[in-house]
Design a protein around this motif. Sequence first.
Motif, PDB file in Angstrom:
ATOM      1  N   PHE A   1     -58.018 -34.666 -19.316  1.00  0.00           N
ATOM      2  CA  PHE A   1     -58.183 -33.476 -20.149  1.00  0.00           C
ATOM      3  C   PHE A   1     -58.560 -32.282 -19.282  1.00  0.00           C
ATOM      4  CE2 PHE A   1     -60.757 -30.558 -22.663  1.00  0.00           C
ATOM      5  CZ  PHE A   1     -59.963 -30.358 -23.776  1.00  0.00           C
ATOM      6  N   GLY A   2     -59.502 -32.478 -18.365  1.00  0.00           N
ATOM      7  CA  GLY A   2     -59.887 -31.390 -17.474  1.00  0.00           C
ATOM      8  C   GLY A   2     -58.722 -30.910 -16.630  1.00  0.00           C
ATOM      9  N   ALA A   3     -57.857 -31.831 -16.197  1.00  0.00           N
ATOM     10  CA  ALA A   3     -56.700 -31.452 -15.395  1.00  0.00           C
ATOM     11  C   ALA A   3     -55.724 -30.602 -16.195  1.00  0.00           C
ATOM     12  CB  ALA A   3     -56.003 -32.710 -14.860  1.00  0.00           C
TER      13      ALA A   3
ATOM     14  N   GLY B   1     -54.642 -39.986 -21.219  1.00  0.00           N
ATOM     15  CA  GLY B   1     -54.039 -40.800 -22.266  1.00  0.00           C
ATOM     16  C   GLY B   1     -52.813 -40.104 -22.823  1.00  0.00           C
ATOM     17  N   ARG B   2     -52.355 -40.601 -23.951  1.00  0.00           N
ATOM     18  CA  ARG B   2     -51.147 -40.023 -24.548  1.00  0.00           C
ATOM     19  C   ARG B   2     -51.302 -38.530 -24.861  1.00  0.00           C
ATOM     20  NH1 ARG B   2     -47.538 -42.532 -29.491  1.00  0.00           N
ATOM     21  NH2 ARG B   2     -46.053 -40.809 -29.630  1.00  0.00           N
ATOM     22  N   PRO B   3     -52.433 -38.082 -25.454  1.00  0.00           N
ATOM     23  CA  PRO B   3     -52.547 -36.639 -25.733  1.00  0.00           C
ATOM     24  C   PRO B   3     -52.437 -35.782 -24.475  1.00  0.00           C
ATOM     25  CG  PRO B   3     -54.193 -37.849 -26.973  1.00  0.00           C
ATOM     26  CD  PRO B   3     -53.585 -38.820 -26.007  1.00  0.00           C
ATOM     27  N   GLU B   4     -53.074 -36.227 -23.376  1.00  0.00           N
ATOM     28  CA  GLU B   4     -53.034 -35.448 -22.139  1.00  0.00           C
ATOM     29  C   GLU B   4     -51.623 -35.422 -21.549  1.00  0.00           C
ATOM     30  OE1 GLU B   4     -56.903 -36.196 -23.304  1.00  0.00           O
ATOM     31  OE2 GLU B   4     -55.502 -37.796 -22.712  1.00  0.00           O
TER      32      GLU B   4
ATOM     33  N   GLU C   1     -50.794 -35.535 -11.095  1.00  0.00           N
ATOM     34  CA  GLU C   1     -51.181 -36.868 -10.636  1.00  0.00           C
ATOM     35  C   GLU C   1     -52.459 -37.343 -11.317  1.00  0.00           C
ATOM     36  OE1 GLU C   1     -51.454 -36.146  -6.498  1.00  0.00           O
ATOM     37  OE2 GLU C   1     -49.277 -36.106  -6.171  1.00  0.00           O
ATOM     38  N   THR C   2     -53.392 -36.409 -11.558  1.00  0.00           N
ATOM     39  CA  THR C   2     -54.632 -36.776 -12.238  1.00  0.00           C
ATOM     40  C   THR C   2     -54.363 -37.198 -13.669  1.00  0.00           C
ATOM     41  OG1 THR C   2     -55.874 -35.213 -10.855  1.00  0.00           O
ATOM     42  CG2 THR C   2     -56.934 -35.959 -12.895  1.00  0.00           C
TER      43      THR C   2
END
Length: 235
Positions: free
Chosen positions: A162-164, A201-204, A194-195
């Motif tokens: 998420f942060g990425a 997960g799927r949302p990201e 890459e992160t």
Amino acid sequence: MGGRGVSGESSDPNGAGTAADGDEWPVDLRGVTESVVTTLGPNDRWNVAALGLHAPDESGGDEAPAPVTATTWGNTRTRRNFHRQGGGVVQFVSDPRTFVEAAVTIREEDDPVLPDAHAWVDIEARQVDAGESGGTRWERWELTPIESAVVETTVPTINRGFGAVIEATVATSRLDVPAYDTDELLARLRYFAETVERCGGRPEREAFAALDDATGWRERLPADADVPRFDGEEG
């Protein structure tokens, strides 16, 4: 200030939520808190955009805390609507797909509060400073809460993916700004992809795929660049 379609008998514009004190934010802010803001445009629809909220320094004294501020860069819809309407509705979301849509696409809604907002706050925006940096005009705004509500509470989790995604939206927004080095930004975007592959997960992954489609940053990479892609990912 009100008058933007969110004040009224119900504490929640969409009919649900727990009202918070009118002169307080519904969540604790620290550093720069990423949020989504909706502002009413001349077409009577709510434009959705990302907005970084700068929390005041914690002085620890008895003086009243300084106001929360935000900065708009360039001639954005948010900037124009702030000038036109005097405010908007700040919202706190946890779905990276919503944040990508707000940051890099044009999204308009009929209602001011998004379906996946965990909390919202109707704010008055007052311009307090302006200038230019790297050839781009910026304006700083003081944000004063008028009315707010907590719609949904969640158990917080930490996800590097998420942060990425959040950092990637910042990097793509700077690709055409002369003050930033394009090669360095592309290197960051490769790392963020890459992160997301390792930690998201799927949302990201779906959010990063949407970022790819909206910005086309991969077209600037060498033809033989090996960067994870997320089209059609099941997550």
